[in-house]
Design a protein around this motif. Structure first.
Motif, mmCIF file in Angstrom:
data_model
loop_
_atom_site.group_PDB
_atom_site.id
_atom_site.type_symbol
_atom_site.label_atom_id
_atom_site.label_comp_id
_atom_site.label_asym_id
_atom_site.label_seq_id
_atom_site.Cartn_x
_atom_site.Cartn_y
_atom_site.Cartn_z
ATOM 1 N N ARG A 56 0.836 -1.194 0.000
ATOM 2 C CA ARG A 56 0.000 0.000 0.000
ATOM 3 C C ARG A 56 0.870 1.242 0.000
ATOM 4 N N TRP A 74 7.986 2.744 14.697
ATOM 5 C CA TRP A 74 6.826 2.235 15.415
ATOM 6 C C TRP A 74 7.238 1.168 16.419
ATOM 7 N N LEU A 92 3.813 11.347 11.911
ATOM 8 C CA LEU A 92 2.398 11.143 11.589
ATOM 9 C C LEU A 92 1.822 12.392 10.925
ATOM 10 N N ALA B 109 -5.189 4.260 5.361
ATOM 11 C CA ALA B 109 -4.020 4.925 5.940
ATOM 12 C C ALA B 109 -4.443 5.971 6.971
ATOM 13 N N GLU B 110 -5.506 6.666 6.671
ATOM 14 C CA GLU B 110 -5.987 7.681 7.609
ATOM 15 C C GLU B 110 -6.435 7.043 8.923
ATOM 16 N N GLU B 112 -5.411 4.280 10.220
ATOM 17 C CA GLU B 112 -4.248 3.830 10.967
ATOM 18 C C GLU B 112 -3.506 4.977 11.617
ATOM 19 N N ILE B 113 -3.377 6.046 10.860
ATOM 20 C CA ILE B 113 -2.680 7.204 11.427
ATOM 21 C C ILE B 113 -3.407 7.709 12.674
ATOM 22 N N ASN B 114 -4.702 7.716 12.595
ATOM 23 C CA ASN B 114 -5.472 8.201 13.734
ATOM 24 C C ASN B 114 -5.302 7.316 14.963
ATOM 25 N N ARG B 116 -2.873 5.345 15.584
ATOM 26 C CA ARG B 116 -1.491 5.448 16.058
ATOM 27 C C ARG B 116 -1.279 6.730 16.851
ATOM 28 N N GLU B 117 -1.864 7.780 16.345
ATOM 29 C CA GLU B 117 -1.720 9.040 17.068
ATOM 30 C C GLU B 117 -2.346 8.924 18.455
ATOM 31 N N HIS B 119 -2.650 6.239 20.255
ATOM 32 C CA HIS B 119 -1.743 5.458 21.094
ATOM 33 C C HIS B 119 -0.595 6.308 21.607
ATOM 34 N N CYS B 120 -0.037 7.074 20.690
ATOM 35 C CA CYS B 120 1.082 7.937 21.064
ATOM 36 C C CYS B 120 0.685 8.891 22.188
ATOM 37 N N ARG B 121 -0.437 9.560 22.013
ATOM 38 C CA ARG B 121 -0.860 10.545 23.011
ATOM 39 C C ARG B 121 -1.155 9.874 24.357
#
Lengths: 148, 148
Positions: A56, A74, A92, B109-110, B112-114, B116-117, B119-121
DNA sequence: AAAGCGCTTTACGTTAACGTAAACTTCCTC
DNA sequence: GAGGAAGTTTACGTTAACGTAAAGCGCTTT
């Protein structure tokens, strides 16, 4: 229980329609980390997910190096040092920007495709009309020919 | 009157942030067709539009060869033979399919990015909490130290 | 035991899309 | 008229992402 846990190289290759060469190359570049039974590679579901992400990523214009970087990052953020977490957040954001660009590109491309299609259909309709006219002209001359 | 009609190679290069080498390469591959004043290239607004399309095509994953093909085909369809028009329509369908794939990729992708963000926060919040606890422990021991 | 299938390593080859360097003209400016 | 800026051609170099060929291992099927 419902999902298989390991995969051979050719299973992955046919599932994602890539060559085994490509898969080995991705491993070589550090994007996949299959275990081994003897010499033979054994891929986990994690590898499978990553392969999907690699492909992808390619479609979205990311290089293998970039994709590897996000994978590595990651992995690191799982052990959650604050600096790494912040870097992850900034990456990100970059990805998001990339995605916004893509969305804009796609929107424009769609518009153009639509207007082009309209033009095409219009031109085709024109041609059909001329055909019709020709046919009726031919029929007419055929008719008079029969009569003469 | 409001728009400039011709451009030098370096004007285009800086406007689109590409090298002159790239532009010359695109001409070499038949994607741009500037006229000449003496040796010097003079680009029209048509060339400018095409350059924009080339770059967008690249971002969307099209090769220069593919882009050239669509350019050529589009030029041909202006003289509108029926067969060419139909081919154009089928190519437009292909492009549409490509775009649909991109949309799907982007949507995933969007997502996943969300996540992941998030999780990060979350992880960052955890770290902050621990920091707070540590600080209060230090203050407390500082206080008791003062008192002893 | 010979043959075949699937996997492996090693290593050289290929393509797209430029980068980079060298040597040259043209025009402008000082 | 010497130099500099912007353009040119020619040609070899580079990078990413594999393709392709050769040679070999391990298993099983005939």
């Amino acid at each position: 229980m419902t999902e298989k846990k390991t995969f051979s190289i050719s299973e992955l290759a046919s599932e994602f329609d890539v060559t085994t060469r490509s898969i080995r190359f991705y491993e070589d570049q550090g994007l996949l980390k299959p275990t081994r039974r003897g010499q033979t590679r054994i891929f986990s579901t994690k590898d499978k997910v990553r392969l999907k992400l690699i492909l992808r990523g390619k479609r979205m214009g990311f290089s293998l190096a970039e994709t590897k970087e996000t994978f590595d990052l990651w992995d690191e953020t799982l052990t959650g040092n604050e600096k790494q977490l912040l870097k992850m957040l900034s990456i990100l954001d970059e990805k998001r920007a990339h995605i916004e660009q893509q969305k804009a590109d796609i929107a424009m491309a769609e518009l153009e495709i639509n207007t082009r299609e309209a033009h095409c259909r219009e031109a085709l309709a024109e041609l059909q009309k001329k055909k019709q006219q020709q046919e009726s002209t031919i029929k007419q001359s055929g008719h008079t020919a029969e009569q003469s």
